[in-house]
Design a protein around this motif. Structure first.
Motif, mmCIF file in Angstrom:
data_model
loop_
_atom_site.group_PDB
_atom_site.id
_atom_site.type_symbol
_atom_site.label_atom_id
_atom_site.label_comp_id
_atom_site.label_asym_id
_atom_site.label_seq_id
_atom_site.Cartn_x
_atom_site.Cartn_y
_atom_site.Cartn_z
ATOM 1 N N SER A 83 37.556 68.916 99.874
ATOM 2 C CA SER A 83 36.782 67.719 100.188
ATOM 3 C C SER A 83 36.531 67.009 98.860
ATOM 4 C CB SER A 83 35.452 68.099 100.807
ATOM 5 O OG SER A 83 35.617 68.979 101.922
ATOM 6 N N ILE A 84 36.974 65.788 98.741
ATOM 7 C CA ILE A 84 36.911 65.076 97.470
ATOM 8 C C ILE A 84 36.136 63.783 97.636
ATOM 9 C CG2 ILE A 84 39.205 64.090 97.928
ATOM 10 C CD1 ILE A 84 39.585 63.979 94.847
ATOM 11 N N TYR A 85 35.199 63.554 96.715
ATOM 12 C CA TYR A 85 34.400 62.332 96.767
ATOM 13 C C TYR A 85 35.209 61.151 96.227
ATOM 14 C CZ TYR A 85 30.113 64.739 98.081
ATOM 15 O OH TYR A 85 29.172 65.463 98.769
ATOM 16 N N ARG A 86 35.118 60.053 96.952
ATOM 17 C CA ARG A 86 35.810 58.826 96.554
ATOM 18 C C ARG A 86 34.889 58.027 95.635
ATOM 19 N NH1 ARG A 86 39.091 54.932 100.782
ATOM 20 N NH2 ARG A 86 40.158 53.629 99.227
ATOM 21 N N THR A 87 35.190 58.066 94.362
ATOM 22 C CA THR A 87 34.384 57.368 93.366
ATOM 23 C C THR A 87 35.235 56.286 92.699
ATOM 24 O OG1 THR A 87 35.031 58.863 91.558
ATOM 25 C CG2 THR A 87 33.126 59.519 92.895
ATOM 26 N N PRO A 88 34.603 55.313 92.046
ATOM 27 C CA PRO A 88 35.369 54.269 91.358
ATOM 28 C C PRO A 88 36.337 54.845 90.324
ATOM 29 C CG PRO A 88 33.078 53.609 91.569
ATOM 30 C CD PRO A 88 33.145 55.036 92.020
ATOM 31 N N GLU A 89 35.921 55.932 89.662
ATOM 32 C CA GLU A 89 36.760 56.537 88.623
ATOM 33 C C GLU A 89 38.021 57.173 89.219
ATOM 34 O OE1 GLU A 89 32.671 56.049 87.348
ATOM 35 O OE2 GLU A 89 33.509 57.133 89.062
ATOM 36 N N ARG A 90 37.951 57.610 90.460
ATOM 37 C CA ARG A 90 39.077 58.299 91.086
ATOM 38 C C ARG A 90 39.922 57.384 91.977
ATOM 39 N NH1 ARG A 90 35.715 63.610 93.252
ATOM 40 N NH2 ARG A 90 35.506 64.685 91.245
ATOM 41 N N GLU A 91 39.442 56.194 92.206
ATOM 42 C CA GLU A 91 40.052 55.308 93.211
ATOM 43 C C GLU A 91 41.558 55.152 93.030
ATOM 44 O OE1 GLU A 91 40.411 53.056 96.511
ATOM 45 O OE2 GLU A 91 38.545 54.032 95.863
ATOM 46 N N LYS A 92 42.032 54.914 91.802
ATOM 47 C CA LYS A 92 43.445 54.639 91.571
ATOM 48 C C LYS A 92 44.296 55.900 91.388
ATOM 49 C CE LYS A 92 42.638 50.087 89.503
ATOM 50 N NZ LYS A 92 42.831 49.217 88.316
ATOM 51 N N LEU A 93 43.644 57.056 91.422
ATOM 52 C CA LEU A 93 44.376 58.304 91.194
ATOM 53 C C LEU A 93 45.085 58.816 92.441
ATOM 54 C CD1 LEU A 93 41.757 60.265 89.034
ATOM 55 C CD2 LEU A 93 43.697 58.884 88.238
ATOM 56 N N PHE A 94 44.625 58.356 93.614
ATOM 57 C CA PHE A 94 45.108 58.934 94.867
ATOM 58 C C PHE A 94 45.339 57.876 95.940
ATOM 59 C CE2 PHE A 94 42.168 62.036 92.916
ATOM 60 C CZ PHE A 94 43.010 63.127 92.769
ATOM 61 N N GLN A 95 45.994 58.327 97.021
ATOM 62 C CA GLN A 95 45.983 57.623 98.293
ATOM 63 C C GLN A 95 44.859 58.270 99.116
ATOM 64 O OE1 GLN A 95 50.057 56.792 100.010
ATOM 65 N NE2 GLN A 95 50.644 58.453 98.619
ATOM 66 N N TRP A 96 44.040 57.472 99.778
ATOM 67 C CA TRP A 96 42.820 57.992 100.397
ATOM 68 C C TRP A 96 42.841 57.922 101.920
ATOM 69 C CZ3 TRP A 96 39.096 60.281 97.450
ATOM 70 C CH2 TRP A 96 39.159 60.063 96.066
ATOM 71 N N ALA A 97 42.116 58.875 102.536
ATOM 72 C CA ALA A 97 41.815 58.845 103.970
ATOM 73 C C ALA A 97 40.357 59.268 104.111
ATOM 74 C CB ALA A 97 42.725 59.790 104.744
ATOM 75 N N CYS A 98 39.530 58.379 104.657
ATOM 76 C CA CYS A 98 38.078 58.590 104.681
ATOM 77 C C CYS A 98 37.484 58.167 106.025
ATOM 78 C CB CYS A 98 37.399 57.767 103.599
ATOM 79 S SG CYS A 98 37.918 58.140 101.908
ATOM 80 N N PRO A 99 36.249 58.686 106.303
ATOM 81 C CA PRO A 99 35.572 59.799 105.622
ATOM 82 C C PRO A 99 35.909 61.127 106.279
ATOM 83 C CG PRO A 99 34.075 58.810 107.203
ATOM 84 C CD PRO A 99 35.389 58.036 107.296
ATOM 85 N N LEU A 100 35.805 62.192 105.509
ATOM 86 C CA LEU A 100 35.973 63.535 106.064
ATOM 87 C C LEU A 100 34.617 64.128 106.432
ATOM 88 C CD1 LEU A 100 37.836 65.967 106.667
ATOM 89 C CD2 LEU A 100 37.380 66.750 104.332
ATOM 90 N N LEU A 101 33.622 63.915 105.566
ATOM 91 C CA LEU A 101 32.290 64.477 105.765
ATOM 92 C C LEU A 101 31.233 63.400 105.888
ATOM 93 C CD1 LEU A 101 32.310 67.233 102.980
ATOM 94 C CD2 LEU A 101 32.940 67.521 105.368
ATOM 95 N N GLN A 102 30.140 63.736 106.515
ATOM 96 C CA GLN A 102 28.964 62.890 106.479
ATOM 97 C C GLN A 102 28.385 62.943 105.067
ATOM 98 O OE1 GLN A 102 26.304 64.396 109.476
ATOM 99 N NE2 GLN A 102 27.539 63.644 111.162
#
Length: 239
Positions: A83-102
């Protein structure tokens, strides 16, 4: 008969060509962790398995120290991390699918016997040593707010060592969720009332806990997971 065999072979090769998804995570009780049977378990893991089953994706899940999982998820093709938090610092590092958790609240915890520690603001904690997992969102959050690794941040690769260090008096504070703190102490056969909340760290709650993929992950796989996650969240956003 030849037609049936031909169709069967076509299906076999079509399935064989579908890439298997490498899934990596860390030990974060109760969301993702290795149980006593050696299986990757937890609330978030259960949801990930349901999503990947719905998407009909073949996968393998492994748990590593967070820094290693992060590296694999950035460099290896067809790799997903949770489970990975989507932060501004990580935004460009990955392709995202959200949200997984509350949203999950995080706190600074101290030993109940440490009457000398009285925190009103996060800055008050800078005079103490806070234990967090290397490269975690907590680690990143503290650094962003003026803390320094090796000065007032004690970093560890093993999440279970943070409560151990707190109990031994090696560190002054740990930063984690209430449920994780409870389960971590339970695993050590230590009563939860040995510690108490020193400060609620509210700013981290704005981040979404998600799944993320390396940029070299097959776009078709990412789209399948996104669609399955969306369907799951229409029924229930959790855990």
């Amino acid at each position: 008969m030849r037609v049936i065999v031909f169709i069967g072979l076509c299906c076999f090769y079509a399935n064989a060509e579908e890439p298997q998804l490498q899934v990596v995570t860390e030990e974060w009780v109760p969301y993702n962790f290795t149980n006593n049977k050696g299986e990757i378990d937890g609330r978030a893991t259960k949801k990930v398995r349901e999503i990947l089953a719905d998407a009909s994706i073949s996968y393998d899940i492994q748990s590593y120290p967070w820094a290693r999982s992060m590296k694999l998820a950035q460099t290896d093709p067809n790799t997903m991390i949770y489970s990975i938090y989507r932060t501004p610092e990580r935004e460009k590092l990955f392709q995202w699918a959200c949200p997984l958790l509350q949203p999950v609240k995080e706190y600074l915890f101290k030993l109940k016997t440490r009457k000398d520690i009285n925190l009103t603001t996060l800055d008050d904690a800078k005079q103490y040593l806070v234990s967090v997992v290397r490269g975690s969102v907590s680690n990143e959050f503290l650094i962003k707010n003026g803390f320094e690794n090796g000065t007032n941040i004690d970093i560890t690769a093993d999440p279970s060592s943070s409560p151990r260090k707190l109990l031994a008096g090696y560190t002054d504070l740990i930063m984690t969720t209430e449920y994780t703190a409870f389960e971590s102490l339970k695993a050590l056969n230590v009563a939860f009332d040995k510690i108490e909340i020193a400060l609620e760290v509210t700013n981290t709650n704005d981040n979404k806990a998600c799944v993320a993929f390396s940029h070299t992950t097959d776009k078709a796989l990412v789209d399948k997971v996104r669609a399955a996650l969306k369907r799951h969240n229409l029924r229930h956003i959790g855990p």
